[in-house]
Design a protein around this motif. Structure first.
Motif, PDB file in Angstrom:
ATOM      1  N   LYS A 208      35.691  59.109  18.207  1.00  0.00           N
ATOM      2  CA  LYS A 208      35.680  59.086  18.789  1.00  0.00           C
ATOM      3  C   LYS A 208      36.210  58.007  19.486  1.00  0.00           C
ATOM      4  N   SER A 209      38.055  57.498  19.178  1.00  0.00           N
ATOM      5  CA  SER A 209      39.052  56.471  19.421  1.00  0.00           C
ATOM      6  C   SER A 209      40.102  57.557  19.651  1.00  0.00           C
ATOM      7  N   LEU A 210      40.698  55.827  20.539  1.00  0.00           N
ATOM      8  CA  LEU A 210      41.767  56.308  21.199  1.00  0.00           C
ATOM      9  C   LEU A 210      42.744  56.719  19.455  1.00  0.00           C
ATOM     10  N   GLY A 211      43.602  58.102  20.639  1.00  0.00           N
ATOM     11  CA  GLY A 211      44.205  58.640  19.884  1.00  0.00           C
ATOM     12  C   GLY A 211      46.009  59.603  19.865  1.00  0.00           C
ATOM     13  N   PHE A 212      47.161  59.464  19.467  1.00  0.00           N
ATOM     14  CA  PHE A 212      48.040  60.043  19.938  1.00  0.00           C
ATOM     15  C   PHE A 212      48.268  61.227  19.114  1.00  0.00           C
ATOM     16  N   VAL A 213      49.680  62.538  19.570  1.00  0.00           N
ATOM     17  CA  VAL A 213      48.955  63.537  18.828  1.00  0.00           C
ATOM     18  C   VAL A 213      50.481  63.423  19.222  1.00  0.00           C
ATOM     19  N   ALA A 214      52.213  63.616  18.469  1.00  0.00           N
ATOM     20  CA  ALA A 214      53.236  64.211  18.877  1.00  0.00           C
ATOM     21  C   ALA A 214      53.236  65.440  18.464  1.00  0.00           C
ATOM     22  N   VAL A 215      53.499  66.629  19.078  1.00  0.00           N
ATOM     23  CA  VAL A 215      53.250  68.068  19.096  1.00  0.00           C
ATOM     24  C   VAL A 215      55.488  68.639  19.462  1.00  0.00           C
ATOM     25  N   HIS A 216      55.361  69.118  18.564  1.00  0.00           N
ATOM     26  CA  HIS A 216      57.122  69.413  18.204  1.00  0.00           C
ATOM     27  C   HIS A 216      57.265  70.811  18.791  1.00  0.00           C
ATOM     28  N   VAL A 217      57.924  71.193  19.724  1.00  0.00           N
ATOM     29  CA  VAL A 217      57.821  71.694  20.080  1.00  0.00           C
ATOM     30  C   VAL A 217      59.181  72.579  20.498  1.00  0.00           C
ATOM     31  N   ALA A 218      59.352  73.890  21.320  1.00  0.00           N
ATOM     32  CA  ALA A 218      60.880  74.310  20.851  1.00  0.00           C
ATOM     33  C   ALA A 218      61.723  74.235  22.778  1.00  0.00           C
ATOM     34  N   ARG A 219      63.098  73.449  22.700  1.00  0.00           N
ATOM     35  CA  ARG A 219      63.796  73.407  23.500  1.00  0.00           C
ATOM     36  C   ARG A 219      63.920  74.477  24.583  1.00  0.00           C
ATOM     37  N   ASP A 220      63.429  74.626  25.529  1.00  0.00           N
ATOM     38  CA  ASP A 220      63.339  75.330  26.585  1.00  0.00           C
ATOM     39  C   ASP A 220      63.470  74.714  27.696  1.00  0.00           C
ATOM     40  N   LYS A 221      64.724  75.383  28.692  1.00  0.00           N
ATOM     41  CA  LYS A 221      64.824  75.350  30.370  1.00  0.00           C
ATOM     42  C   LYS A 221      63.797  75.576  31.232  1.00  0.00           C
ATOM     43  N   SER A 222      63.058  74.299  31.772  1.00  0.00           N
ATOM     44  CA  SER A 222      62.187  74.500  32.625  1.00  0.00           C
ATOM     45  C   SER A 222      62.264  73.854  34.465  1.00  0.00           C
ATOM     46  N   PRO A 223      63.097  74.576  34.985  1.00  0.00           N
ATOM     47  CA  PRO A 223      63.409  74.169  36.082  1.00  0.00           C
ATOM     48  C   PRO A 223      62.035  73.715  37.220  1.00  0.00           C
ATOM     49  N   SER A 224      62.937  72.696  38.056  1.00  0.00           N
ATOM     50  CA  SER A 224      61.440  72.593  38.823  1.00  0.00           C
ATOM     51  C   SER A 224      61.087  73.609  39.913  1.00  0.00           C
ATOM     52  N   GLU A 225      59.883  73.510  39.838  1.00  0.00           N
ATOM     53  CA  GLU A 225      59.355  74.488  40.970  1.00  0.00           C
ATOM     54  C   GLU A 225      59.944  73.708  42.637  1.00  0.00           C
ATOM     55  N   ALA A 226      59.346  75.336  42.597  1.00  0.00           N
ATOM     56  CA  ALA A 226      59.226  74.616  44.798  1.00  0.00           C
ATOM     57  C   ALA A 226      57.772  74.392  44.899  1.00  0.00           C
ATOM     58  N   PRO A 227      57.725  72.953  46.014  1.00  0.00           N
ATOM     59  CA  PRO A 227      56.942  72.404  46.295  1.00  0.00           C
ATOM     60  C   PRO A 227      55.782  73.083  46.396  1.00  0.00           C
ATOM     61  N   GLY A 228      54.627  72.873  46.169  1.00  0.00           N
ATOM     62  CA  GLY A 228      52.877  73.408  46.842  1.00  0.00           C
ATOM     63  C   GLY A 228      52.774  73.171  47.715  1.00  0.00           C
ATOM     64  N   PRO A 229      51.796  73.689  48.550  1.00  0.00           N
ATOM     65  CA  PRO A 229      51.078  73.327  50.071  1.00  0.00           C
ATOM     66  C   PRO A 229      51.047  71.795  50.193  1.00  0.00           C
ATOM     67  N   LEU A 230      49.939  70.796  48.840  1.00  0.00           N
ATOM     68  CA  LEU A 230      50.159  69.527  49.548  1.00  0.00           C
ATOM     69  C   LEU A 230      50.694  69.025  48.422  1.00  0.00           C
ATOM     70  N   ALA A 231      50.921  67.962  49.567  1.00  0.00           N
ATOM     71  CA  ALA A 231      52.005  66.555  49.173  1.00  0.00           C
ATOM     72  C   ALA A 231      50.665  65.813  48.069  1.00  0.00           C
ATOM     73  N   GLN A 232      51.568  64.628  47.287  1.00  0.00           N
ATOM     74  CA  GLN A 232      51.374  63.745  46.207  1.00  0.00           C
ATOM     75  C   GLN A 232      49.961  63.590  47.298  1.00  0.00           C
ATOM     76  N   ALA A 233      49.786  62.772  47.778  1.00  0.00           N
ATOM     77  CA  ALA A 233      48.622  62.146  49.262  1.00  0.00           C
ATOM     78  C   ALA A 233      47.359  62.485  49.054  1.00  0.00           C
ATOM     79  N   GLU A 234      47.303  64.175  49.610  1.00  0.00           N
ATOM     80  CA  GLU A 234      46.817  64.319  50.089  1.00  0.00           C
ATOM     81  C   GLU A 234      45.571  65.416  48.367  1.00  0.00           C
ATOM     82  N   GLN A 235      46.335  65.490  47.644  1.00  0.00           N
ATOM     83  CA  GLN A 235      46.287  66.197  45.563  1.00  0.00           C
ATOM     84  C   GLN A 235      45.365  64.843  45.316  1.00  0.00           C
TER      85      GLN A 235
END
Lengths: 172, 188
Positions: free
Chosen positions: B151-178
């Motif tokens: 019922k209160s503030l909390g922080f969990v650090a999960v160790h995950v495997a390293r992998d590359k994650s190239p940026s995706e192409a921009p979607g149809p909506l800019a951030q102001a619209e989102q």
């Protein structure tokens, strides 16, 4: 300025009239009275920052959730946070008010403050961010009006307050 | 454990009322792959700001749980925000850190200090009372149970495997619209 009303009183009254009830701050000598009164006011949620760009994030998050907020800091904090202001707040069109002590001009007395007076306005202008300089307490109606402009324009608006607009003159 | 599995475990704990602030890069890709549950605000550049955005949202909406999905490179840029959050300690804010010690979306460069850095220790030192570190799927499941059932503030650090994650192409909506659509969805 009506008797008994300090700049801090006038600024807080302006914030409240504009519907702002969340303040994130980092201190400056000229801001001491204002920050102390924000902290003591039960109608204001006051978040104490360690870095000014976190204040940009908090004000932005508040707006996303439907709450109006203000960042109170020195103009050095505006310079530090310019990437957050010009990158995030401007790009996402998220409004809030920034109240900054305008250090480093004719009314300041330290070598190391001077760069802030020289840089702040041109940097805000280059970032396309609206701002006004407030010379004295007689112009503090701009707190409410500036906040309204910010929310209407969906942009953060910065008020740069000179010493006279922040520090109450001592009587006698 | 890979980050998609981690995102899937988080998804199991979320309800449609939860508001998610989702960090950019590989965290965003992982959460989008498992499919967002409720209103989600997706981060953009500049990095380092989104923990404070989550704090502001939590303060604006005390009636809703706010969950910040963080990347470690992102959080490392503004570590002091953990002290600010712990001082306010909003009961409705939860942070889950995807810790892989690398900048996955910019090519997998390794974080400075990646081998010795303990975000859990930093969060404890900043004042978080509930801090859990998880390295396996089973540990992560239990950590998320404790985080989300609490019922209160909390922080969990999960160790995950390293992998590359190239940026995706921009979607149809800019951030102001989102942004506008996100705000609308909060009150839907």
């Amino acid at each position: 300025m009506p008797q008994g009303e300090t700049p801090a009183h006038l600024i807080i009254a302006g914030l409240k009239r504009a519907g702002i009830d969340l303040v994130a701050s980092l201190p400056d000598q000229w801001l001491g009275d204002l920050i102390e009164q924000c902290d003591a006011d039960p109608a204001i949620t006051h978040v104490k920052l360690a870095r000014e760009d976190d204040g940009v994030g908090i004000c932005a998050g508040a707006f996303l959730g439907g709450r109006k907020a203000a960042l109170i800091c020195q103009n050095a904090g505006v310079l530090l946070a310019i990437n957050a202001l010009g990158g995030m707040a401007f790009h996402h069109q998220i409004p809030f008010l920034v109240i900054a002590a305008q250090r480093g001009a004719f009314d300041d007395g330290y070598y190391y403050q001077m760069y802030k007076g020289r840089l702040t306005e041109p940097v805000l202008k280059a970032a396309g961010l609206p701002h006004y300089v407030i010379d004295g307490p007689e112009h503090l109606h701009l707190v409410e009006q500036g906040a309204r402009q910010a929310f209407l324009s969906r942009l953060p608006l910065t008020l740069l307050l000179r010493r006279n607009a922040l520090v109450a003159k001592r009587e006698g | 454990m890979d980050r998609i599995t981690c995102a899937g475990l988080i998804k199991q704990k979320l309800t449609p009322k939860d508001i998610v602030v989702c960090g950019l890069g590989s965290v965003e890709a992982a959460y989008k792959q498992v499919g967002p549950v409720g209103p989600t605000y997706f981060a953009s550049d500049p990095m380092g700001l989104w923990a404070s955005v989550a704090l502001g949202l939590a303060l604006a909406r005390p009636d809703r749980r706010v969950v910040f999905l963080a990347g470690d490179g992102d959080l490392l840029m503004n570590l002091q925000v953990l002290a600010t959050i712990a001082a306010v300690a909003p009961a409705n804010l939860r942070i889950v850190l995807f810790q892989n010690g690398s900048y996955a979306s910019s090519g997998g460069q390794i974080l400075g200090g990646a081998e010795t850095l303990s975000f859990a220790t930093i969060a404890r030192g900043a004042g978080f009372k509930t801090v859990i570190e998880a390295r396996t799927e089973d540990e992560t499941r239990k950590a998320l149970d404790q985080l989300f059932d609490g019922k209160s503030l909390g922080f969990v650090a999960v160790h995950v495997a390293r992998d590359k994650s190239p940026s995706e192409a921009p979607g149809p909506l800019a951030q102001a619209e989102q942004r506008a659509l996100f705000m609308q969805s909060l009150d839907a």
